[in-house]
Design a protein around this motif. Structure first.
Motif, PDB file in Angstrom:
ATOM      1  N   LYS A 167       0.819  -1.218   0.000  1.00  0.00           N
ATOM      2  CA  LYS A 167       0.000   0.000   0.000  1.00  0.00           C
ATOM      3  C   LYS A 167       0.853   1.269   0.000  1.00  0.00           C
ATOM      4  N   GLU A 168       2.152   1.107   0.313  1.00  0.00           N
ATOM      5  CA  GLU A 168       3.024   2.275   0.419  1.00  0.00           C
ATOM      6  C   GLU A 168       3.230   2.922  -0.953  1.00  0.00           C
ATOM      7  N   ASN A 169       3.570   4.206  -0.936  1.00  0.00           N
ATOM      8  CA  ASN A 169       3.891   4.892  -2.190  1.00  0.00           C
ATOM      9  C   ASN A 169       5.191   4.343  -2.759  1.00  0.00           C
ATOM     10  N   LYS A 170       5.290   4.342  -4.079  1.00  0.00           N
ATOM     11  CA  LYS A 170       6.527   3.904  -4.720  1.00  0.00           C
ATOM     12  C   LYS A 170       7.619   4.935  -4.448  1.00  0.00           C
ATOM     13  N   ARG A 171       8.826   4.466  -4.222  1.00  0.00           N
ATOM     14  CA  ARG A 171       9.928   5.386  -3.937  1.00  0.00           C
ATOM     15  C   ARG A 171      10.412   6.028  -5.245  1.00  0.00           C
ATOM     16  N   GLU A 172      11.035   7.158  -5.110  1.00  0.00           N
ATOM     17  CA  GLU A 172      11.602   7.838  -6.274  1.00  0.00           C
ATOM     18  C   GLU A 172      13.094   8.028  -6.052  1.00  0.00           C
ATOM     19  N   VAL A 173      13.878   7.776  -7.082  1.00  0.00           N
ATOM     20  CA  VAL A 173      15.333   7.918  -6.997  1.00  0.00           C
ATOM     21  C   VAL A 173      15.775   8.918  -8.057  1.00  0.00           C
ATOM     22  N   LYS A 174      16.641   9.824  -7.658  1.00  0.00           N
ATOM     23  CA  LYS A 174      17.135  10.843  -8.581  1.00  0.00           C
ATOM     24  C   LYS A 174      17.972  10.190  -9.685  1.00  0.00           C
ATOM     25  N   ASP A 175      17.780  10.639 -10.928  1.00  0.00           N
ATOM     26  CA  ASP A 175      18.562  10.122 -12.050  1.00  0.00           C
ATOM     27  C   ASP A 175      20.012  10.577 -11.929  1.00  0.00           C
ATOM     28  N   LYS A 176      20.911   9.735 -12.424  1.00  0.00           N
ATOM     29  CA  LYS A 176      22.353  10.009 -12.328  1.00  0.00           C
ATOM     30  C   LYS A 176      22.914  10.392 -13.698  1.00  0.00           C
ATOM     31  N   TYR A 177      23.973  11.194 -13.680  1.00  0.00           N
ATOM     32  CA  TYR A 177      24.664  11.529 -14.928  1.00  0.00           C
ATOM     33  C   TYR A 177      25.780  10.515 -15.152  1.00  0.00           C
ATOM     34  N   MET A 178      25.719   9.787 -16.281  1.00  0.00           N
ATOM     35  CA  MET A 178      26.743   8.799 -16.607  1.00  0.00           C
ATOM     36  C   MET A 178      27.417   9.090 -17.945  1.00  0.00           C
ATOM     37  N   GLY A 179      27.243  10.300 -18.455  1.00  0.00           N
ATOM     38  CA  GLY A 179      27.893  10.656 -19.705  1.00  0.00           C
ATOM     39  C   GLY A 179      26.914  10.731 -20.862  1.00  0.00           C
ATOM     40  N   PRO A 180      27.432  10.957 -22.070  1.00  0.00           N
ATOM     41  CA  PRO A 180      26.572  11.155 -23.238  1.00  0.00           C
ATOM     42  C   PRO A 180      25.986   9.884 -23.829  1.00  0.00           C
ATOM     43  N   LEU A 181      26.369   8.719 -23.312  1.00  0.00           N
ATOM     44  CA  LEU A 181      25.926   7.462 -23.908  1.00  0.00           C
ATOM     45  C   LEU A 181      24.797   6.785 -23.149  1.00  0.00           C
ATOM     46  N   ILE A 182      24.778   6.963 -21.835  1.00  0.00           N
ATOM     47  CA  ILE A 182      23.863   6.178 -20.992  1.00  0.00           C
ATOM     48  C   ILE A 182      22.802   7.073 -20.376  1.00  0.00           C
ATOM     49  N   LYS A 183      21.553   6.765 -20.682  1.00  0.00           N
ATOM     50  CA  LYS A 183      20.420   7.477 -20.097  1.00  0.00           C
ATOM     51  C   LYS A 183      19.984   6.718 -18.844  1.00  0.00           C
ATOM     52  N   THR A 184      19.791   7.428 -17.746  1.00  0.00           N
ATOM     53  CA  THR A 184      19.438   6.759 -16.491  1.00  0.00           C
ATOM     54  C   THR A 184      18.051   7.169 -16.016  1.00  0.00           C
ATOM     55  N   ILE A 185      17.272   6.175 -15.622  1.00  0.00           N
ATOM     56  CA  ILE A 185      16.022   6.405 -14.888  1.00  0.00           C
ATOM     57  C   ILE A 185      16.089   5.449 -13.701  1.00  0.00           C
ATOM     58  N   MET A 186      16.747   5.915 -12.630  1.00  0.00           N
ATOM     59  CA  MET A 186      17.154   5.016 -11.551  1.00  0.00           C
ATOM     60  C   MET A 186      16.012   4.557 -10.661  1.00  0.00           C
ATOM     61  N   THR A 187      14.840   5.158 -10.794  1.00  0.00           N
ATOM     62  CA  THR A 187      13.677   4.654 -10.061  1.00  0.00           C
ATOM     63  C   THR A 187      13.353   3.232 -10.504  1.00  0.00           C
ATOM     64  N   ARG A 188      13.711   2.904 -11.739  1.00  0.00           N
ATOM     65  CA  ARG A 188      13.442   1.557 -12.262  1.00  0.00           C
ATOM     66  C   ARG A 188      14.445   0.514 -11.757  1.00  0.00           C
ATOM     67  N   CYS A 189      15.575   0.945 -11.212  1.00  0.00           N
ATOM     68  CA  CYS A 189      16.670   0.036 -10.854  1.00  0.00           C
ATOM     69  C   CYS A 189      16.227  -0.994  -9.814  1.00  0.00           C
ATOM     70  N   ILE A 190      16.599  -2.268 -10.023  1.00  0.00           N
ATOM     71  CA  ILE A 190      16.250  -3.336  -9.065  1.00  0.00           C
ATOM     72  C   ILE A 190      17.491  -3.818  -8.306  1.00  0.00           C
ATOM     73  N   HIS A 191      18.608  -3.077  -8.419  1.00  0.00           N
ATOM     74  CA  HIS A 191      19.832  -3.362  -7.665  1.00  0.00           C
ATOM     75  C   HIS A 191      20.407  -4.744  -7.962  1.00  0.00           C
ATOM     76  N   CYS A 192      20.381  -5.132  -9.221  1.00  0.00           N
ATOM     77  CA  CYS A 192      20.976  -6.425  -9.596  1.00  0.00           C
ATOM     78  C   CYS A 192      22.499  -6.344  -9.579  1.00  0.00           C
ATOM     79  N   THR A 193      23.041  -5.137  -9.674  1.00  0.00           N
ATOM     80  CA  THR A 193      24.483  -4.814  -9.659  1.00  0.00           C
ATOM     81  C   THR A 193      25.261  -5.372 -10.857  1.00  0.00           C
TER      82      THR A 193
END
Length: 684
Positions: A124-150
């Motif tokens: 029932k809790e609200n979904k958490r939000e994570v700030k997107d990170k800058y990784m350069g001109p090649l990689i677009k990040t939407i870190m809220t989607r991350c499942i920490h698979c590493t």
């Protein structure tokens, strides 16, 4: 061999396998997010749970070693309930934005949630939000989607060799980020996009360009360097939208360099789509009939010993062969493929290829670099060297300072005198080398450019032959050629050299002894135009096109079929995936037009005849995608003169190394990001 029972099926497995690998061997697919065959085991997604006899709870199959007599179940109600519970946890914080996610259609989470997901959640809790990170001109990040698979963290650390990703925070506050939030510096960085099982890391240049099912997919090879990485080109209409790696364990495994992946937007820009001629100092449009007449008239009125030809770094063997056939038919014998004067010995194939093979690097127990920077000259070769270093802690020695190679190495000398001592067994490096069972030496073009280039190549080869390190079972002698077209050009004989003068072409070129230069894709040839009449045939309006008097538009490597031989002598096919713009013609057809005008006959009737003729000229050729069967013999090559000089490894402008890369906005952005990182590091 030990045995294991999986779903009542008994199979044999090798010692050291995990339960997950044994299940795959038995033909039972196990869902996973964090596990990857080429990375270390993390065991943190828990999606690969299976039931083990006598275990009160499910086990993570990726982290559990398989042992003799185990009884495993992968399809019980207990396993299904456990996996659904894990999936519910994973989706608790995952945003519901599949319709706008670039991973849609290629997402592991999407696929597996179809089988193990619920249509509702008990959270029932609200979904958490994570700030997107800058990784350069090649990689677009939407870190809220991350499942920490590493997976990305492990890849950057283990394969890329640049520890620029990591996790901060604990529990639900954990985040994956780059240290200091700067652009990733590894030339392999964008492989994390393929590894990411969700849409947290996606391709920034490809964002919102197309969906995977809209693209035409062509399996071909890369020509940005001499490695010949296996790739898949995805096109939408005429445009190349993206390039992805294709599995080949012998060459690039399942990785590709960032330049291979992202230089493709350069195929759309600065293209030559029609013939041009120079009038009153300006290039003006022309027609094929007119331009061929001008070219042929100029060739006819110029003495043949004043005509010279050169092929560039990305030309197929068919292009080189048809060009050589044209030149031979009109009596021109001044031609070369080298962009800079480096020593070459074309007598035997072992003199100019990577004899150990890329996969063979993994077996080596001592690696010696001579005037070479494999990180920039052949990124995938460098990745193999790092893999060997990580797995075996192999001794890596270097003559010359190549800079950061992503692994530890020892500089054992900076002069040719040190190399001379090495081959004469007068220093510690030779002691280490001779104690090794499977050592290799990698000679770079920077070493062969020296005045002692011939001495370096021939004396090292003699040293290896005398100590039986060049034999039928193991060949330690390797030349690291930089360009995709070089090996094929040597095989076909597209160079005129003598034993007395290896650089006759360059001597005449630099002394302006040629009146007419016919350049095919030669954008990196270093010379200054004086009074020469220049015919340029190529795909991009790059450096040479800007000084040319005649421009003949031809296709890029993705727009025509062709053969290429990679640095280890492996023959591969480049497959046409799109078509050239405007009225550009295939190279061999242009040569046919000129031949028809000059000699009243075609060089080749069709492409099949050209390919068959080309295949006959390849040295030690047996089949496609196999290593050549080279002849090992004690040659009487002249060692050459020795000069004591510094071994300086010439820097490569990695992101601007060829005409396609220089036309690419993405490569330009990468170059700017690297410059910014360097300024921040040095504080200048």
């Amino acid at each position: 061999m030990p045995k294991i029972i999986i779903n009542d099926k008994e199979i044999e497995f090798e010692n050291g396998m995990t339960v997950l690998q044994a299940c795959e061997l038995a033909g039972f697919e196990i869902p996973r997010f964090c596990y990857h065959e080429r990375l270390s085991i993390a065991g943190n997604c828990r999606m690969c749970l299976v039931e083990m006899e006598k275990s009160p709870k499910p086990i993570a199959s990726c982290a559990m070693p398989a042992t003799d007599g185990m009884n495993i179940k992968t399809n019980t109600s207990m396993v299904e309930k456990a996996r659904k519970g894990v999936m519910e946890f994973l989706l608790a914080n995952h945003p519901l934005d599949c319709p706008v996610c670039d991973q849609g259609g290629e997402c592991d989470l999407q696929d597996q949630s179809l089988y193990y997901g619920f249509d509702k959640s008990r959270f029932k809790e609200n979904k958490r939000e994570v700030k997107d990170k800058y990784m350069g001109p090649l990689i677009k990040t939407i870190m809220t989607r991350c499942i920490h698979c590493t997976r990305c963290v492990r890849f950057a650390t283990e394969v890329g060799g640049v520890t620029e990703l990591g996790a901060i925070g604990r529990g639900e506050n954990m985040e994956i980020t780059t240290y200091l939030e700067k652009s990733m510096e590894s030339e392999l960085s964008a492989n994390v996009i393929d590894l990411c099982p969700v849409g947290a890391l996606t391709s920034k240049p490809y964002a919102f360009e197309a969906r995977p099912w809209e693209l035409k997919k062509t399996e071909t090879i890369d020509v940005m360097d001499s490695v010949g990485s296996n790739i898949r080109v995805d096109t939408y209409g005429w445009e190349v939208k993206r390039i992805l790696p294709r599995l080949n364990n012998n060459i690039n495994e399942e990785w590709i360099s960032d330049k291979t992946r992202y230089a493709c937007d350069g195929l759309l820009k600065q293209r030559l789509d029609k013939p041009y001629k120079r009038e009153n100092g300006k290039l003006v449009e022309s027609t094929w009939d007119e331009i061929i007449n001008i070219v042929c008239s100029k060739i006819k009125e110029t003495e043949k010993n004043l005509v010279a030809a050169h092929v560039g770094d990305m030309q197929s063997m068919e292009t080189i062969n048809s060009f050589k056939s044209l030149l031979d038919s009109i009596g021109v014998n001044n031609y070369d493929f080298r962009e800079k004067p480096f020593y070459i010995n074309p007598e035997n194939k072992i003199n100019y290829i990577f004899n150990t093979s890329i996969k063979g690097i993994e077996e080596s127990d001592c690696i010696v670099l001579v005037g070479s920077n494999p990180r920039h000259e052949a990124t995938m070769v460098n990745a193999r060297i790092r893999k060997n270093f990580v797995n075996k802690k192999t001794s890596i020695l270097s003559f010359g300072n190549p800079g950061d190679l992503t692994y530890d190495y020892t500089i054992v000398g900076n002069t040719t005198e040190d190399i001379k001592k090495f081959v004469n067994k007068q220093n510690k490096a030779s002691e280490i080398f001779l104690k090794s069972k499977k050592p290799i030496i990698i000679i770079g073009e920077s070493a062969l450019e020296l005045e002692s280039g011939q001495f370096i190549l021939e004396s090292i080869k003699k040293f290896l032959l005398d100590n039986n390190f060049i034999n039928e079972k193991w060949n330690a002698f390797n030349i690291l050629i930089q360009n995709a077209s070089s090996i094929g050009a040597i095989d076909i004989g597209f160079l005129k050299i003598s034993k007395k003068n290896n650089f006759e072409f360059f001597n005449k070129l630099n002394n302006h002894q040629f009146s007419l230069l016919y350049l095919v894709g030669s954008d990196n040839l270093d010379f200054t135009k004086k009074d020469e009449f220049i015919i340029y045939q190529g795909s991009h309006g790059d450096r040479t096109a800007q000084i040319a008097d005649i421009i003949l538009p031809s296709p890029a490597f993705t727009e025509q079929n062709g053969l290429f031989i990679n640095l280890e002598g492996r023959l591969q096919k480049s497959i046409k995936s799109t078509y050239p713009p405007g009225v550009a013609k295939e190279d061999w057809r242009i040569f046919n037009l000129i031949s028809r005008h000059l000699n009243n006959q075609d060089l080749f009737k069709n492409f099949k005849e050209l390919r068959d003729n080309t295949l006959k000229k390849i040295k030690d050729h047996s089949d496609f995608d196999v290593l050549p069967k080279t002849k090992i013999s004690q040659e009487n090559s002249e060692i050459g003169s020795f000069t004591n000089e510094s071994v300086l490894i010439k820097a490569i402008d990695y992101y601007f190394s060829n005409s396609i890369a220089r036309s690419s906005k993405t490569m330009s952005d990468c170059r700017a990001a690297r410059s910014k990182n360097l300024k921040n590091q040095t504080g200048t």
